[in-house]
Design an enzyme around this catalytic site. Structure first.
Site, PDB file in Angstrom:
ATOM      1  N   GLY A   1     -40.340   5.610 -36.317  1.00  0.00           N
ATOM      2  CA  GLY A   1     -41.185   6.754 -36.671  1.00  0.00           C
ATOM      3  C   GLY A   1     -42.522   6.700 -35.946  1.00  0.00           C
ATOM      4  O   GLY A   1     -42.579   6.399 -34.744  1.00  0.00           O
TER       5      GLY A   1
ATOM      6  N   GLY B   1     -35.391  15.553 -36.010  1.00  0.00           N
ATOM      7  CA  GLY B   1     -35.034  15.794 -34.612  1.00  0.00           C
ATOM      8  C   GLY B   1     -35.707  14.845 -33.639  1.00  0.00           C
ATOM      9  O   GLY B   1     -35.300  14.755 -32.477  1.00  0.00           O
ATOM     10  N   ALA B   2     -36.730  14.118 -34.106  1.00  0.00           N
ATOM     11  CA  ALA B   2     -37.439  13.196 -33.199  1.00  0.00           C
ATOM     12  C   ALA B   2     -36.480  12.156 -32.632  1.00  0.00           C
ATOM     13  O   ALA B   2     -36.515  11.832 -31.437  1.00  0.00           O
ATOM     14  CB  ALA B   2     -38.583  12.507 -33.925  1.00  0.00           C
TER      15      ALA B   2
ATOM     16  N   ASP C   1     -33.334  12.352 -32.089  1.00  0.00           N
ATOM     17  CA  ASP C   1     -32.391  12.895 -31.104  1.00  0.00           C
ATOM     18  C   ASP C   1     -33.070  13.096 -29.746  1.00  0.00           C
ATOM     19  O   ASP C   1     -32.448  12.889 -28.698  1.00  0.00           O
ATOM     20  CB  ASP C   1     -31.813  14.213 -31.638  1.00  0.00           C
ATOM     21  CG  ASP C   1     -31.246  14.016 -33.039  1.00  0.00           C
ATOM     22  OD1 ASP C   1     -30.407  13.115 -33.205  1.00  0.00           O
ATOM     23  OD2 ASP C   1     -31.675  14.721 -33.960  1.00  0.00           O
TER      24      ASP C   1
HETATM   25  P1  ATP Z   1     -34.152  11.975 -36.907  1.00  0.00           P
HETATM   26  O1  ATP Z   1     -32.935  11.287 -37.451  1.00  0.00           O
HETATM   27  O2  ATP Z   1     -34.826  12.866 -37.886  1.00  0.00           O
HETATM   28  O3  ATP Z   1     -33.932  12.665 -35.619  1.00  0.00           O
HETATM   29  P2  ATP Z   1     -35.038   9.247 -36.631  1.00  0.00           P
HETATM   30  O4  ATP Z   1     -35.338   8.816 -38.033  1.00  0.00           O
HETATM   31  O5  ATP Z   1     -33.738   8.903 -36.025  1.00  0.00           O
HETATM   32  O6  ATP Z   1     -35.236  10.813 -36.573  1.00  0.00           O
HETATM   33  P3  ATP Z   1     -37.734   8.545 -35.843  1.00  0.00           P
HETATM   34  O7  ATP Z   1     -38.052   7.107 -35.928  1.00  0.00           O
HETATM   35  O8  ATP Z   1     -38.265   9.447 -36.890  1.00  0.00           O
HETATM   36  O9  ATP Z   1     -36.151   8.712 -35.645  1.00  0.00           O
HETATM   37  O10 ATP Z   1     -38.293   9.122 -34.471  1.00  0.00           O
HETATM   38  C1  ATP Z   1     -37.836   8.698 -33.210  1.00  0.00           C
HETATM   39  C2  ATP Z   1     -38.984   8.295 -32.321  1.00  0.00           C
HETATM   40  O11 ATP Z   1     -39.892   9.396 -32.191  1.00  0.00           O
HETATM   41  C3  ATP Z   1     -39.831   7.131 -32.874  1.00  0.00           C
HETATM   42  O12 ATP Z   1     -39.266   5.885 -32.482  1.00  0.00           O
HETATM   43  C4  ATP Z   1     -41.175   7.405 -32.255  1.00  0.00           C
HETATM   44  O13 ATP Z   1     -41.219   6.896 -30.948  1.00  0.00           O
HETATM   45  C5  ATP Z   1     -41.230   8.936 -32.209  1.00  0.00           C
HETATM   46  N1  ATP Z   1     -41.921   9.461 -33.407  1.00  0.00           N
HETATM   47  C6  ATP Z   1     -41.342   9.873 -34.555  1.00  0.00           C
HETATM   48  N2  ATP Z   1     -42.269  10.267 -35.456  1.00  0.00           N
HETATM   49  C7  ATP Z   1     -43.469  10.112 -34.850  1.00  0.00           C
HETATM   50  C8  ATP Z   1     -44.848  10.348 -35.234  1.00  0.00           C
HETATM   51  N3  ATP Z   1     -45.165  10.821 -36.434  1.00  0.00           N
HETATM   52  N4  ATP Z   1     -45.809  10.059 -34.344  1.00  0.00           N
HETATM   53  C9  ATP Z   1     -45.512   9.562 -33.128  1.00  0.00           C
HETATM   54  N5  ATP Z   1     -44.256   9.315 -32.699  1.00  0.00           N
HETATM   55  C10 ATP Z   1     -43.246   9.586 -33.531  1.00  0.00           C
END
Ligand code: ATP
Ligand code: MG
Length: 278
Positions: A198, A225-226, A228
């Site tokens: 995150g 979506g981050a 993905d």
């Molecule tokens: P999803 O399943 O909703 O697509 P996820 O839980 O698989 O997301 P995250 O860890 O939320 O994955 O996000 C993927 C990447 O995006 C993180 O490793 C980070 O690099 C970046 N990221 C996500 N949220 C943030 C944030 N609030 N600020 C900065 N970078 C972020």
């Protein structure tokens, strides 16, 4: 409604970065199907393997956001078109062009037909030299933990690239420490493991290197979506043959940009926007 679904977000993110991208799946014949078809058309995602299944509704998902940043999903997937891909209708010739197949654990969680479809597309891709990237995308709303471990295992072993969150890495390996979890996942045969954390960024592990990438400072509007976008950016970096440090910065930047807009794929970054943030 927003067009969505982890694999669809990945397909759009890959296209926006400049990869030749296609989507394999199924929709019904309703307005939600048209929403997705229209988005793929706009983004240049090859939808020739997006089947229209008569008699089924297009899958939908509802997401509730809690004040602590956690999410809860209501999925109407299993008995929708998404779970009814006609395996025999997949065109083998499509896979001649597939260098990377990206699979989401949420697809495997739908039903046995989805798992059979996943095994089929994996064998079609692998027979042509294609590589697998796998995001467990574990959703407790869809699958019990014990079942998920069994279902995911063959895909973890087949994957060149494994892209879990820190919580998923722990679930899959039993290791709370991300580096230890990364090593355990590499032992399954992957060449790269990217563990998503995150706002804290991500940890990348290969057989010879560990890179800890901090998160970029952005204002989070919608985190969905981050992961993905991050996943698609990792595939891009590997395709370019970049060093791990460069892949790490690129993928965390792509993920950060994704959270700055409301909607699961509305914030999918373009190559230009990622380069600007770097
Ligand atoms: P999803 O399943 O909703 O697509 P996820 O839980 O698989 O997301 P995250 O860890 O939320 O994955 O996000 C993927 C990447 O995006 C993180 O490793 C980070 O690099 C970046 N990221 C996500 N949220 C943030 C944030 N609030 N600020 C900065 N970078 C972020
Ligand atoms: Mg995820």
């Amino acid at each position: 409604p927003f067009p969505s679904g982890a694999p669809a977000i990945f397909a759009v993110a890959a296209a926006r970065l400049g990869l030749d991208s296609g989507f394999i799946g199924a929709v019904g014949a309703d307005a939600f199907a048209r929403l997705l078809q229209e988005r793929f058309r706009q983004e240049g995602v090859d939808a020739t393997q997006l089947q229209s299944v008569p008699g089924y509704a297009t899958a939908v998902a509802f997401v509730a956001y809690a004040g602590d940043g956690s999410r809860e999903f209501v999925f109407h997937l299993r008995h929708a078109a998404a779970g009814a891909v006609a395996i025999d209708a997949l065109e083998p010739a499509f896979f001649d062009r597939v260098q990377w197949l990206h699979l989401s654990g949420s697809t495997l969680a739908l039903n046995e037909n989805s798992r059979e479809a996943a095994r089929r597309v994996l064998s079609l891709a692998q027979a042509r030299g294609g590589l697998l990237s796998f995001d467990p995308n574990f959703r407790p709303e869809l699958l019990a933990q014990a079942e998920a471990l069994t279902i995911f295992e063959p895909f973890l072993e087949a994957a060149a690239l494994i892209l879990p969150t820190a919580a998923e890495a722990q679930l899959l390996t039993g290791f709370e420490d991300a580096e230890a979890a990364g090593r355990a996942l590499l032992a399954r045969g992957a060449r790269l493991v990217g563990i998503k954390r995150g706002a804290a960024g991500a940890i990348f592990c290969t057989a010879d290197e560990v890179v800890r990438a901090p998160g970029y400072a952005v204002a989070e509007v919608d985190a969905t979506g981050a992961g993905d976008c991050f996943n698609a950016a990792c595939v891009w970096g590997l395709q370019q043959g970049w060093a791990l440090e460069k892949i790490a910065r690129f993928a965390t930047a792509a993920g950060a940009l994704a959270v700055t807009r409301q909607g699961p794929m509305e914030g999918v970054p373009t190559m230009a926007s990622v380069l600007k943030l770097l």
